[in-house]
Design a protein around this motif. Structure first.
Motif, PDB file in Angstrom:
ATOM      1  N   ARG A  17       0.829  -1.207   0.000  1.00  0.00           N
ATOM      2  CA  ARG A  17       0.000   0.000   0.000  1.00  0.00           C
ATOM      3  C   ARG A  17       0.866   1.261   0.000  1.00  0.00           C
ATOM      4  NH1 ARG A  17      -4.985  -0.177   3.670  1.00  0.00           N
ATOM      5  NH2 ARG A  17      -5.620  -1.403   1.884  1.00  0.00           N
ATOM      6  N   ALA A  18       1.956   1.252   0.776  1.00  0.00           N
ATOM      7  CA  ALA A  18       2.864   2.405   0.805  1.00  0.00           C
ATOM      8  C   ALA A  18       3.567   2.579  -0.543  1.00  0.00           C
ATOM      9  CB  ALA A  18       3.886   2.242   1.923  1.00  0.00           C
ATOM     10  N   ILE A  19       3.900   1.466  -1.184  1.00  0.00           N
ATOM     11  CA  ILE A  19       4.515   1.535  -2.508  1.00  0.00           C
ATOM     12  C   ILE A  19       3.530   2.133  -3.502  1.00  0.00           C
ATOM     13  CG2 ILE A  19       5.426   0.163  -4.419  1.00  0.00           C
ATOM     14  CD1 ILE A  19       6.520  -1.788  -2.273  1.00  0.00           C
ATOM     15  N   ALA A  20       2.266   1.742  -3.414  1.00  0.00           N
ATOM     16  CA  ALA A  20       1.240   2.280  -4.309  1.00  0.00           C
ATOM     17  C   ALA A  20       1.064   3.781  -4.101  1.00  0.00           C
ATOM     18  CB  ALA A  20      -0.084   1.554  -4.081  1.00  0.00           C
ATOM     19  N   ARG A  21       1.069   4.214  -2.843  1.00  0.00           N
ATOM     20  CA  ARG A  21       0.968   5.649  -2.564  1.00  0.00           C
ATOM     21  C   ARG A  21       2.148   6.402  -3.150  1.00  0.00           C
ATOM     22  NH1 ARG A  21      -0.277   5.712   3.561  1.00  0.00           N
ATOM     23  NH2 ARG A  21       0.615   3.788   3.064  1.00  0.00           N
ATOM     24  N   LYS A  22       3.350   5.843  -2.983  1.00  0.00           N
ATOM     25  CA  LYS A  22       4.567   6.494  -3.488  1.00  0.00           C
ATOM     26  C   LYS A  22       4.529   6.604  -5.015  1.00  0.00           C
ATOM     27  CE  LYS A  22       9.018   7.564  -2.724  1.00  0.00           C
ATOM     28  NZ  LYS A  22       9.485   8.640  -1.909  1.00  0.00           N
ATOM     29  N   ARG A  23       4.042   5.555  -5.674  1.00  0.00           N
ATOM     30  CA  ARG A  23       3.954   5.549  -7.134  1.00  0.00           C
ATOM     31  C   ARG A  23       2.722   6.277  -7.656  1.00  0.00           C
ATOM     32  NH1 ARG A  23       5.444  -0.518  -9.229  1.00  0.00           N
ATOM     33  NH2 ARG A  23       7.623  -0.547  -8.568  1.00  0.00           N
ATOM     34  N   LYS A  24       1.818   6.656  -6.747  1.00  0.00           N
ATOM     35  CA  LYS A  24       0.562   7.329  -7.091  1.00  0.00           C
ATOM     36  C   LYS A  24      -0.272   6.486  -8.054  1.00  0.00           C
ATOM     37  CE  LYS A  24       2.412  11.825  -6.169  1.00  0.00           C
ATOM     38  NZ  LYS A  24       2.894  13.080  -6.648  1.00  0.00           N
ATOM     39  N   CYS A  25      -0.445   5.221  -7.652  1.00  0.00           N
ATOM     40  CA  CYS A  25      -1.302   4.322  -8.416  1.00  0.00           C
ATOM     41  C   CYS A  25      -2.123   3.498  -7.425  1.00  0.00           C
ATOM     42  CB  CYS A  25      -0.477   3.420  -9.335  1.00  0.00           C
ATOM     43  SG  CYS A  25       0.635   2.304  -8.488  1.00  0.00           S
ATOM     44  N   SER A  26      -2.983   2.649  -7.932  1.00  0.00           N
ATOM     45  CA  SER A  26      -3.860   1.875  -7.059  1.00  0.00           C
ATOM     46  C   SER A  26      -3.120   0.681  -6.450  1.00  0.00           C
ATOM     47  CB  SER A  26      -5.084   1.376  -7.838  1.00  0.00           C
ATOM     48  OG  SER A  26      -4.687   0.400  -8.768  1.00  0.00           O
ATOM     49  N   ASP A  27      -3.672   0.192  -5.342  1.00  0.00           N
ATOM     50  CA  ASP A  27      -3.110  -1.000  -4.707  1.00  0.00           C
ATOM     51  C   ASP A  27      -3.176  -2.196  -5.644  1.00  0.00           C
ATOM     52  OD1 ASP A  27      -2.873   0.581  -2.508  1.00  0.00           O
ATOM     53  OD2 ASP A  27      -4.367  -0.473  -1.291  1.00  0.00           O
ATOM     54  N   GLY A  28      -4.260  -2.269  -6.400  1.00  0.00           N
ATOM     55  CA  GLY A  28      -4.442  -3.386  -7.327  1.00  0.00           C
ATOM     56  C   GLY A  28      -3.352  -3.450  -8.374  1.00  0.00           C
ATOM     57  N   THR A  29      -2.924  -2.297  -8.859  1.00  0.00           N
ATOM     58  CA  THR A  29      -1.858  -2.259  -9.851  1.00  0.00           C
ATOM     59  C   THR A  29      -0.560  -2.801  -9.271  1.00  0.00           C
ATOM     60  OG1 THR A  29      -2.870  -0.318 -10.878  1.00  0.00           O
ATOM     61  CG2 THR A  29      -0.565  -0.742 -11.402  1.00  0.00           C
ATOM     62  N   VAL A  30      -0.247  -2.388  -8.065  1.00  0.00           N
ATOM     63  CA  VAL A  30       0.981  -2.855  -7.419  1.00  0.00           C
ATOM     64  C   VAL A  30       0.892  -4.350  -7.123  1.00  0.00           C
ATOM     65  CG1 VAL A  30       2.409  -2.630  -5.349  1.00  0.00           C
ATOM     66  CG2 VAL A  30       1.553  -0.595  -6.492  1.00  0.00           C
ATOM     67  N   ARG A  31      -0.276  -4.813  -6.695  1.00  0.00           N
ATOM     68  CA  ARG A  31      -0.450  -6.237  -6.399  1.00  0.00           C
ATOM     69  C   ARG A  31      -0.336  -7.086  -7.663  1.00  0.00           C
ATOM     70  NH1 ARG A  31      -1.633  -6.502  -1.176  1.00  0.00           N
ATOM     71  NH2 ARG A  31      -2.609  -4.693  -0.226  1.00  0.00           N
ATOM     72  N   LYS A  32      -0.822  -6.577  -8.791  1.00  0.00           N
ATOM     73  CA  LYS A  32      -0.674  -7.302 -10.059  1.00  0.00           C
ATOM     74  C   LYS A  32       0.790  -7.386 -10.464  1.00  0.00           C
ATOM     75  CE  LYS A  32      -5.184  -6.088 -11.888  1.00  0.00           C
ATOM     76  NZ  LYS A  32      -5.917  -5.268 -12.856  1.00  0.00           N
ATOM     77  N   GLU A  33       1.521  -6.287 -10.293  1.00  0.00           N
ATOM     78  CA  GLU A  33       2.952  -6.295 -10.599  1.00  0.00           C
ATOM     79  C   GLU A  33       3.694  -7.261  -9.684  1.00  0.00           C
ATOM     80  OE1 GLU A  33       4.370  -2.290 -10.359  1.00  0.00           O
ATOM     81  OE2 GLU A  33       3.216  -1.637 -12.088  1.00  0.00           O
ATOM     82  N   MET A  34       3.288  -7.320  -8.415  1.00  0.00           N
ATOM     83  CA  MET A  34       3.911  -8.240  -7.472  1.00  0.00           C
ATOM     84  C   MET A  34       3.639  -9.687  -7.888  1.00  0.00           C
ATOM     85  SD  MET A  34       5.751  -8.918  -4.861  1.00  0.00           S
ATOM     86  CE  MET A  34       5.925  -7.509  -3.805  1.00  0.00           C
ATOM     87  N   GLN A  35       2.405  -9.983  -8.307  1.00  0.00           N
ATOM     88  CA  GLN A  35       2.086 -11.334  -8.757  1.00  0.00           C
ATOM     89  C   GLN A  35       2.913 -11.711  -9.986  1.00  0.00           C
ATOM     90  OE1 GLN A  35       0.206 -13.802  -7.485  1.00  0.00           O
ATOM     91  NE2 GLN A  35       0.024 -12.495  -5.685  1.00  0.00           N
ATOM     92  N   LEU A  36       3.123 -10.758 -10.883  1.00  0.00           N
ATOM     93  CA  LEU A  36       3.954 -11.002 -12.056  1.00  0.00           C
ATOM     94  C   LEU A  36       5.386 -11.320 -11.638  1.00  0.00           C
ATOM     95  CD1 LEU A  36       4.138 -10.849 -15.220  1.00  0.00           C
ATOM     96  CD2 LEU A  36       4.940  -8.530 -14.866  1.00  0.00           C
ATOM     97  N   ALA A  37       5.919 -10.542 -10.708  1.00  0.00           N
ATOM     98  CA  ALA A  37       7.290 -10.754 -10.242  1.00  0.00           C
ATOM     99  C   ALA A  37       7.419 -12.079  -9.506  1.00  0.00           C
ATOM    100  CB  ALA A  37       7.723  -9.596  -9.343  1.00  0.00           C
ATOM    101  N   LEU A  38       6.456 -12.405  -8.650  1.00  0.00           N
ATOM    102  CA  LEU A  38       6.492 -13.669  -7.924  1.00  0.00           C
ATOM    103  C   LEU A  38       6.415 -14.849  -8.879  1.00  0.00           C
ATOM    104  CD1 LEU A  38       4.108 -12.881  -4.917  1.00  0.00           C
ATOM    105  CD2 LEU A  38       6.592 -13.050  -4.868  1.00  0.00           C
ATOM    106  N   GLY A  39       5.552 -14.745  -9.874  1.00  0.00           N
ATOM    107  CA  GLY A  39       5.434 -15.810 -10.865  1.00  0.00           C
ATOM    108  C   GLY A  39       6.700 -15.983 -11.677  1.00  0.00           C
ATOM    109  N   PHE A  40       7.351 -14.870 -12.003  1.00  0.00           N
ATOM    110  CA  PHE A  40       8.589 -14.929 -12.773  1.00  0.00           C
ATOM    111  C   PHE A  40       9.675 -15.658 -11.984  1.00  0.00           C
ATOM    112  CE2 PHE A  40      12.657 -13.341 -14.233  1.00  0.00           C
ATOM    113  CZ  PHE A  40      12.529 -13.380 -15.608  1.00  0.00           C
TER     114      PHE A  40
END
Length: 122
Positions: free
Chosen positions: A82-105
């Motif tokens: 959530r703090a990363i999303a605030r820093k990037r000024k985007c939604s939590d969902g966007t950051v969580r999707k990116e995290m899922q992509l990274a974890l899957g990779f």
């Protein structure tokens, strides 16, 4: 089946404990043990596991640098999503999707390497 989130959490603790990879004693000879070592509050992976996971995360850095920064910020520095999303000024969902992509990779690379990590045995 490996829990990649817990695997990267243990890797993050391992990586944060020794960020430069050199284990020089900070105390002169003869004075060892007078000052307690750093408090290890998070469970760490073994050095062998850390090196393997580190190579997979390094490959992520080459291919997906934005997701690499997310992995480092969350697992090594301990910043919440959530703090990363605030820093990037985007939604939590966007950051969580990116995290899922990274974890899957990273999980995919570990599967392709077909290695048995020490923490998998536990």
């Amino acid at each position: 089946m490996r829990d990649i989130y817990n695997t990267l959490n243990a890797w993050g603790a391992w990586s944060a404990n020794d960020p430069i990879g050199v284990k020089w004693s900070p105390i002169a000879a003869g004075f060892k043990g007078l000052i307690p070592n750093n408090n290890k509050s998070r469970q760490q992976c073994s050095d062998d596991d850390g090196i393997i996971i580190d190579s997979c995360v390094a490959k992520l850095k080459k291919i997906k640098p934005k997701e690499y920064e997310l992995i480092v910020a969350h697992f090594i520095l301990g910043i919440s999503l959530r703090a990363i999303a605030r820093k990037r000024k985007c939604s939590d969902g966007t950051v969580r999707k990116e995290m899922q992509l990274a974890l899957g990779f990273v999980d995919g690379l570990l599967c392709v390497l077909n290695v048995n990590l020490d923490m998998d045995i536990l």
